[in-house]
Enzyme design. Sequence first.
Site, PDB file in Angstrom:
ATOM      1  N   ILE A  11     -35.027  21.990  20.072  1.00 38.61           N
ATOM      2  CA  ILE A  11     -35.844  22.767  19.235  1.00 38.61           C
ATOM      3  C   ILE A  11     -36.846  21.756  18.688  1.00 38.61           C
ATOM      4  O   ILE A  11     -38.106  21.904  18.495  1.00 38.61           O
ATOM      5  CB  ILE A  11     -35.224  23.616  18.165  1.00 38.61           C
ATOM      6  CG1 ILE A  11     -33.923  24.199  18.699  1.00 38.61           C
ATOM      7  CG2 ILE A  11     -36.390  24.568  17.729  1.00 38.61           C
ATOM      8  CD1 ILE A  11     -34.019  25.448  19.455  1.00 38.61           C
ATOM      9  N   ASN A  31     -30.444  12.218  12.778  1.00 33.61           N
ATOM     10  CA  ASN A  31     -29.279  11.125  12.743  1.00 33.61           C
ATOM     11  C   ASN A  31     -28.962  10.978  14.106  1.00 33.61           C
ATOM     12  O   ASN A  31     -27.789  10.188  14.541  1.00 33.61           O
ATOM     13  CB  ASN A  31     -28.154  11.894  11.920  1.00 33.61           C
ATOM     14  CG  ASN A  31     -27.491  13.336  12.612  1.00 33.61           C
ATOM     15  OD1 ASN A  31     -27.910  13.408  13.779  1.00 33.61           O
ATOM     16  ND2 ASN A  31     -26.519  13.870  12.048  1.00 33.61           N
ATOM     17  N   LEU A  58     -28.780  13.775   6.897  1.00 33.76           N
ATOM     18  CA  LEU A  58     -29.186  14.617   5.614  1.00 33.76           C
ATOM     19  C   LEU A  58     -28.053  14.389   4.674  1.00 33.76           C
ATOM     20  O   LEU A  58     -28.017  14.683   3.587  1.00 33.76           O
ATOM     21  CB  LEU A  58     -29.187  16.161   6.103  1.00 33.76           C
ATOM     22  CG  LEU A  58     -30.472  16.494   6.878  1.00 33.76           C
ATOM     23  CD1 LEU A  58     -30.717  17.802   6.781  1.00 33.76           C
ATOM     24  CD2 LEU A  58     -31.730  15.566   6.321  1.00 33.76           C
ATOM     25  N   SER A 123     -30.117  31.834  13.189  1.00 34.76           N
ATOM     26  CA  SER A 123     -29.499  32.263  14.417  1.00 34.76           C
ATOM     27  C   SER A 123     -29.500  33.636  14.506  1.00 34.76           C
ATOM     28  O   SER A 123     -28.824  34.480  13.566  1.00 34.76           O
ATOM     29  CB  SER A 123     -28.404  31.423  14.975  1.00 34.76           C
ATOM     30  OG  SER A 123     -27.818  31.856  15.942  1.00 34.76           O
ATOM     31  N   TYR A 147     -19.709  28.307  12.956  1.00 31.63           N
ATOM     32  CA  TYR A 147     -21.261  27.997  13.118  1.00 31.63           C
ATOM     33  C   TYR A 147     -22.034  29.106  12.502  1.00 31.63           C
ATOM     34  O   TYR A 147     -22.725  28.890  11.587  1.00 31.63           O
ATOM     35  CB  TYR A 147     -21.624  27.572  14.415  1.00 31.63           C
ATOM     36  CG  TYR A 147     -22.894  27.849  14.766  1.00 31.63           C
ATOM     37  CD1 TYR A 147     -23.544  28.878  15.474  1.00 31.63           C
ATOM     38  CD2 TYR A 147     -23.865  26.751  14.370  1.00 31.63           C
ATOM     39  CE1 TYR A 147     -24.854  29.124  15.634  1.00 31.63           C
ATOM     40  CE2 TYR A 147     -25.191  27.025  14.417  1.00 31.63           C
ATOM     41  CZ  TYR A 147     -25.917  28.189  15.330  1.00 31.63           C
ATOM     42  OH  TYR A 147     -27.181  28.365  15.456  1.00 31.63           O
ATOM     43  N   LYS A 151     -24.727  29.294   8.800  1.00 30.22           N
ATOM     44  CA  LYS A 151     -25.987  29.851   8.969  1.00 30.22           C
ATOM     45  C   LYS A 151     -26.098  31.109   7.937  1.00 30.22           C
ATOM     46  O   LYS A 151     -27.107  31.120   7.145  1.00 30.22           O
ATOM     47  CB  LYS A 151     -26.429  30.390   9.957  1.00 30.22           C
ATOM     48  CG  LYS A 151     -26.626  29.237  11.283  1.00 30.22           C
ATOM     49  CD  LYS A 151     -27.639  28.252  10.972  1.00 30.22           C
ATOM     50  CE  LYS A 151     -27.756  27.208  11.965  1.00 30.22           C
ATOM     51  NZ  LYS A 151     -28.970  26.476  11.672  1.00 30.22           N
ATOM     52  N   ARG A 290     -15.356  35.577  27.459  1.00 26.41           N
ATOM     53  CA  ARG A 290     -15.189  34.416  26.474  1.00 26.41           C
ATOM     54  C   ARG A 290     -14.845  35.024  24.889  1.00 26.41           C
ATOM     55  O   ARG A 290     -15.602  35.880  24.480  1.00 26.41           O
ATOM     56  CB  ARG A 290     -16.484  33.655  26.464  1.00 26.41           C
ATOM     57  CG  ARG A 290     -16.409  32.363  25.577  1.00 26.41           C
ATOM     58  CD  ARG A 290     -17.479  31.632  25.747  1.00 26.41           C
ATOM     59  NE  ARG A 290     -18.813  32.274  25.282  1.00 26.41           N
ATOM     60  CZ  ARG A 290     -20.109  31.700  25.558  1.00 26.41           C
ATOM     61  NH1 ARG A 290     -20.396  30.450  25.947  1.00 26.41           N
ATOM     62  NH2 ARG A 290     -21.161  32.370  25.280  1.00 26.41           N
TER      63      ARG A 290
HETATM   64  C1  WQD Z   1     -25.296  33.911  27.045  1.00 26.69           C
HETATM   65  C2  WQD Z   1     -24.337  34.767  28.022  1.00 26.69           C
HETATM   66  C3  WQD Z   1     -21.830  34.635  27.993  1.00 26.69           C
HETATM   67  C4  WQD Z   1     -21.966  30.478  29.735  1.00 26.69           C
HETATM   68  C5  WQD Z   1     -25.062  31.141  21.785  1.00 26.69           C
HETATM   69  C6  WQD Z   1     -24.713  30.935  20.291  1.00 26.69           C
HETATM   70  C7  WQD Z   1     -26.018  31.261  19.497  1.00 26.69           C
HETATM   71  C8  WQD Z   1     -27.240  30.372  20.114  1.00 26.69           C
HETATM   72  C9  WQD Z   1     -27.347  30.433  21.512  1.00 26.69           C
HETATM   73  C10 WQD Z   1     -27.212  28.584  18.701  1.00 26.69           C
HETATM   74  C11 WQD Z   1     -23.205  35.481  27.401  1.00 26.69           C
HETATM   75  C12 WQD Z   1     -22.666  34.125  29.513  1.00 26.69           C
HETATM   76  C13 WQD Z   1     -22.401  31.683  29.150  1.00 26.69           C
HETATM   77  C14 WQD Z   1     -21.345  30.113  30.950  1.00 26.69           C
HETATM   78  C15 WQD Z   1     -21.406  32.610  31.120  1.00 26.69           C
HETATM   79  N1  WQD Z   1     -26.833  29.007  19.623  1.00 26.69           N
HETATM   80  N2  WQD Z   1     -21.966  32.841  29.753  1.00 26.69           N
HETATM   81  N3  WQD Z   1     -21.139  31.536  31.514  1.00 26.69           N
HETATM   82  O1  WQD Z   1     -23.347  32.996  23.388  1.00 26.69           O
HETATM   83  O2  WQD Z   1     -25.358  34.418  23.534  1.00 26.69           O
HETATM   84  O3  WQD Z   1     -25.292  32.494  22.020  1.00 26.69           O
HETATM   85  O4  WQD Z   1     -26.087  30.103  22.098  1.00 26.69           O
HETATM   86  O5  WQD Z   1     -28.007  29.111  17.790  1.00 26.69           O
HETATM   87  O6  WQD Z   1     -25.863  31.106  18.410  1.00 26.69           O
HETATM   88  O7  WQD Z   1     -23.939  32.026  20.052  1.00 26.69           O
HETATM   89  O8  WQD Z   1     -25.355  32.215  24.633  1.00 26.69           O
HETATM   90  O9  WQD Z   1     -25.806  31.023  26.572  1.00 26.69           O
HETATM   91  O10 WQD Z   1     -23.568  30.617  25.405  1.00 26.69           O
HETATM   92  O11 WQD Z   1     -24.298  32.928  26.476  1.00 26.69           O
HETATM   93  O12 WQD Z   1     -21.196  34.086  31.501  1.00 26.69           O
HETATM   94  O13 WQD Z   1     -21.048  29.400  31.338  1.00 26.69           O
HETATM   95  O14 WQD Z   1     -24.006  34.018  29.231  1.00 26.69           O
HETATM   96  O15 WQD Z   1     -20.779  35.305  28.033  1.00 26.69           O
HETATM   97  O16 WQD Z   1     -23.177  36.789  27.910  1.00 26.69           O
HETATM   98  P1  WQD Z   1     -24.830  33.189  23.505  1.00 26.69           P
HETATM   99  P2  WQD Z   1     -24.879  31.459  25.819  1.00 26.69           P
END
Ligand code: WQD
Length: 346
Positions: A11, A31, A58, A123, A147, A151, A290
């Site tokens: 980001i 860092n 930080l 987030s 995590y 936040k 998951r």
């Molecule tokens: C997206 C979708 C999974 C991987 C997380 C954090 C959030 C932010 C973004 C920091 C879901 C599916 C994923 C895989 C899959 N991070 N999936 N196979 O969980 O919505 O958000 O990342 O700010 O805080 O919680 O994102 O990309 O991990 O998952 O099927 O190998 O893809 O189940 O439906 P998520 P993600």
Amino acid sequence: MILVTGGAGYIGIHTSLQLLHEGYELVIVDNFTNSSLESINRLKKITKKQFKLYHVDLLDKSALEMIFRENKISAVVHLAGLKSVGESVRFPLEYYSNNIIGTLNLCEIMKKFGIKSLVFSSSATVYGENNKMPVTENAHLSTTNPYGRSKLIIESILGDLYKSDKEWSIAILRYFNPVGAHSSGQFGEAPNGTPNNLMPFVSQVAIGIREELKVFGDNYTTRDGTGVRDYIHIEDLAKGHIKALSNILESSGLEAYNLGTGKGYSVLEVIKTFEEVSGKIIPYTIVDRRDGDIAECYADPSKAYDKLGWKAEKGLFEMCVDAWRWQKNNPNGYKNSNSKEEIIFT
Ligand code: WQD
């Protein structure tokens, strides 16, 4: 001058790029635990602009204070933080210390130097589950992992800080699912090790680094049974920071904003779009859900439009096009690049 913490990260580098293009003078602090100097070297090359870089954590309060002593900082864009849900469950103390104490150090130093304008990277994970979709900023806040809790705690700290001194101007940006890469193909997501998130994993399957994708469950109450998320192009997300920064520089107050497109896409839709874009087949297997995943989460982004004049412009196709270009140009992310890995203080 604008201080960007975590400015070398995924980001951070995209936001720093746009801040430099907007003519802001930058001080970047990182860092480098989850970022690369190569992204900074590319930033210098692409923008041909001067900026200052400090390799500082930080948690090192005296080093942080030195940065404020050496530079006339007017506002802070605070992006530095550990951000993997799964890792936070395994290492909660590191997450609370790094994210919360790091932020406390930053706010204390800002207060000491009379700097009270802050953009904070939060987030959508603070929304937890059981909210109706699309989710608005006043939805119920809850979280199921360290995590997300870090936040949430920081958002409460910032709320108390503002209550204690209404001169503060704070924008809390709740990111949905940032994906994609800068259209130059020079900057992008470079996760260490096995990607936790969907998009980088899919692009690594497409390029042949990974055999197949595991789809975490197809029995959710969604249109095709797989998880639905609000994917937002990293360049749209970066623009949201520019808008939030100009807003906090003009007025005081504390506001939270959803940075999402308002549109949800399922895992299978992401796979299909990525196959279209890359011309590759993405083999996948449906496996169990998951832990901690929710069925769907997508934003009502209208507040950011009404108050900041910001809205996302890029759709899923463009997110996949840019993610694929980055993956092809940088199969190992920023590693093995031919630039010198030296610290640059400019
Ligand atoms: C997206 C979708 C999974 C991987 C997380 C954090 C959030 C932010 C973004 C920091 C879901 C599916 C994923 C895989 C899959 N991070 N999936 N196979 O969980 O919505 O958000 O990342 O700010 O805080 O919680 O994102 O990309 O991990 O998952 O099927 O190998 O893809 O189940 O439906 P998520 P993600």
